[in-house]
Design an enzyme around this catalytic site. Sequence first.
Site, PDB file in Angstrom:
ATOM      1  N   ARG A  24       0.836  -1.210   0.000  1.00 54.79           N
ATOM      2  CA  ARG A  24       0.000   0.000   0.000  1.00 54.79           C
ATOM      3  C   ARG A  24       0.864   1.251   0.000  1.00 54.79           C
ATOM      4  NH1 ARG A  24      -4.949  -2.072   4.032  1.00 54.79           N
ATOM      5  NH2 ARG A  24      -6.092  -3.095   2.333  1.00 54.79           N
TER       6      ARG A  24
ATOM      7  N   HIS B  64      -5.792  -0.262  -6.851  1.00 48.97           N
ATOM      8  CA  HIS B  64      -4.742  -1.167  -6.366  1.00 48.97           C
ATOM      9  C   HIS B  64      -4.696  -1.262  -4.843  1.00 48.97           C
ATOM     10  CE1 HIS B  64      -1.022  -2.106  -9.106  1.00 48.97           C
ATOM     11  NE2 HIS B  64      -1.841  -3.121  -8.983  1.00 48.97           N
ATOM     12  N   GLU B  65      -4.517  -2.474  -4.331  1.00 49.36           N
ATOM     13  CA  GLU B  65      -4.270  -2.701  -2.895  1.00 49.36           C
ATOM     14  C   GLU B  65      -5.307  -2.047  -1.988  1.00 49.36           C
ATOM     15  OE1 GLU B  65      -2.238  -4.925  -2.018  1.00 49.36           O
ATOM     16  OE2 GLU B  65      -1.553  -5.134  -4.074  1.00 49.36           O
ATOM     17  N   GLY B  66      -6.545  -2.146  -2.377  1.00 48.91           N
ATOM     18  CA  GLY B  66      -7.625  -1.583  -1.559  1.00 48.91           C
ATOM     19  C   GLY B  66      -8.054  -0.234  -2.100  1.00 48.91           C
TER      20      GLY B  66
ATOM     21  N   GLN C 116      -9.869   2.012   2.038  1.00 50.30           N
ATOM     22  CA  GLN C 116      -8.927   2.764   2.886  1.00 50.30           C
ATOM     23  C   GLN C 116      -9.679   3.680   3.851  1.00 50.30           C
ATOM     24  OE1 GLN C 116      -5.822   1.847   2.740  1.00 50.30           O
ATOM     25  NE2 GLN C 116      -6.101   0.629   0.888  1.00 50.30           N
TER      26      GLN C 116
END
Length: 605
Positions: A309, A452-454, A459
């Site tokens: 992240r 990407h990545e959440g 978030q």
Amino acid sequence: MQSKILSRRDLEFMLYEWLNVESLNQRPRFADHSRETFNAALDTCEQIATDLFATHNKKNDQQEPHFDGEEVHMIPEVKTALKAFCEAGLMAAGQDFDVGGMQLPCVVEKAGFAYFKGANVGTASYPFLTIGNANTLLKCGTPEQIETFVKPMLEGRFFGTMCLSEPQAGSSLSDIVTRAEPQEDGTYRLTGNKMWISAGEHELAENIVHLVLAKVPDASGKLIPGVKGISLFIVPKKLVNSDGSIGERNDVVLAGLNHKMGYRGTTNCMLNFGEGKFKPQGKAGAIGYLVGTLHRGMANMFHMMNEARIGVGLGAVMLGYTGYLHALDYARNRPQGRAPLNKDPAAPQVPIIEHTDVKRMLLAQKAYVEGGLALNLFCARLVDEERTAPSPEARTHAAQMLEILTPIAKSWPSQWCLEANNLAIQVHGGYGYTREYNVEQFYRDNRLNPIHEGTHGIQGLDLLGRKVVMQEGAALEALGEIMHKTLARAAAHPELLAYTKSLARVLQRLASVTQQLHGVGDANKTLANASAYLEVFGHAVVAWMWLEQATLCLNKENHHDAGFYAGKLQACKYFFHWELPRVHPQLDLLSNIDMTTFDMQDAWF
């Protein structure tokens, strides 16, 4: 000639004048280093990134990897660039000497890697994922797993991935259904499908080490619902023999490549585990090795996810940063138009950088990308504090700060450095919208990072729902303390007093709104507008980053580099005049516990 990837002057300001990276050399882990060794590492990164990564970025985009049904093919420049990266020892730059590393501080390692992200984010994805994979196994793996899989990755012989999502699950990892059946020899046989796996198949290395989330069935043969049933496994593309040599092919196959609007140089894959095309040790099923404790897969994988992240945030920064430098160069060299009061059509045209609206767009980009870079390097510096600070209290404090800043470090650059790319296209005008210029690709590449990545939504839920209240608000309190110390320092300078008052007011309102939201007594209402909360929080943090930098740029009128410091102060001024005021309408909405979006019904669309 000035680099159009990253300003070295800005990087050195952040490392040496602001973050005081040289002080780390007083700690045992970094005692062999100096400013000279740090600069040598940065020089190496800049040179390889400039000469071998940036030079095929456009070709990587235009001639993306393709699958012929048996193997993936890509342009040869990718392998050449990665070979140079690995031979320079950069895969292990932050690792211990005894595993072939350089023991660079994390902040220097990430500063160096920033060049690769900015030069060619598609090719940089392969080492980025490999380094994260290796770091996870160094934390959670057995000595045998480290010897078998990690050391070859650090040498650049093996590459790594992370295999989380599945077609039916998306970001909801509790709904994954990949099975891991225990075997008599202590291994597991995995069956299932994984989707959106970056770098999941290629011929760039001897082997690919997949870190795979899967569920081990209970005694009745059923999968345990939710995240509590998830475990983490090493599943190599090819098995590794006891002597370290490459063995037979494992039962992991590429089902197909996904074709994204950006990041085209990175293979993005759907992988099938255990479909039976290959039969390792005589039977179907992908052979996997448990990492850490059974049913602790999510906790172990979070080592890689959190690193990823912050890395995604850095990648977003660098795509915005290189776009800004391209736009700046274009604006300085593109003559067009005249000053509004100049009515003489025979007068020479002026460079567009002299037009106020172009300066506005460039200044916005500068504020976004330099603020984002400061945030990500600050987080990397926190990693060094967490690992090497002299006292346990300092390490705990750094860990708390990292926890609460990770959603911001990922999401804020993904939103606002993407906006920097948008403005870079606008500065180029009609040319910016053509493929002959680089800025349209930077935008397409960067558009992935808010997902990407959440996603932003994830978030926001993490920040408001977990991070600000964990340990009874300890992380929020730790962040508040250090931010108020900055305010106190800055308030001593009359030039910055108005900024300190503005930020202090935002922080006061943010603290009040946080209490209001968590006092509602209904989690659905508390979290309904978590994305707006994330944006407010992010702007407050980046305003703090700018105030930190500004305090070091005062009274530099007679400095030989006075223009650099004046530019920093002007970007800070822009952020406080144009950006920070954005948060007050959002704070109004949050404090009113607005339910407009929550109450919307499917049938009303």
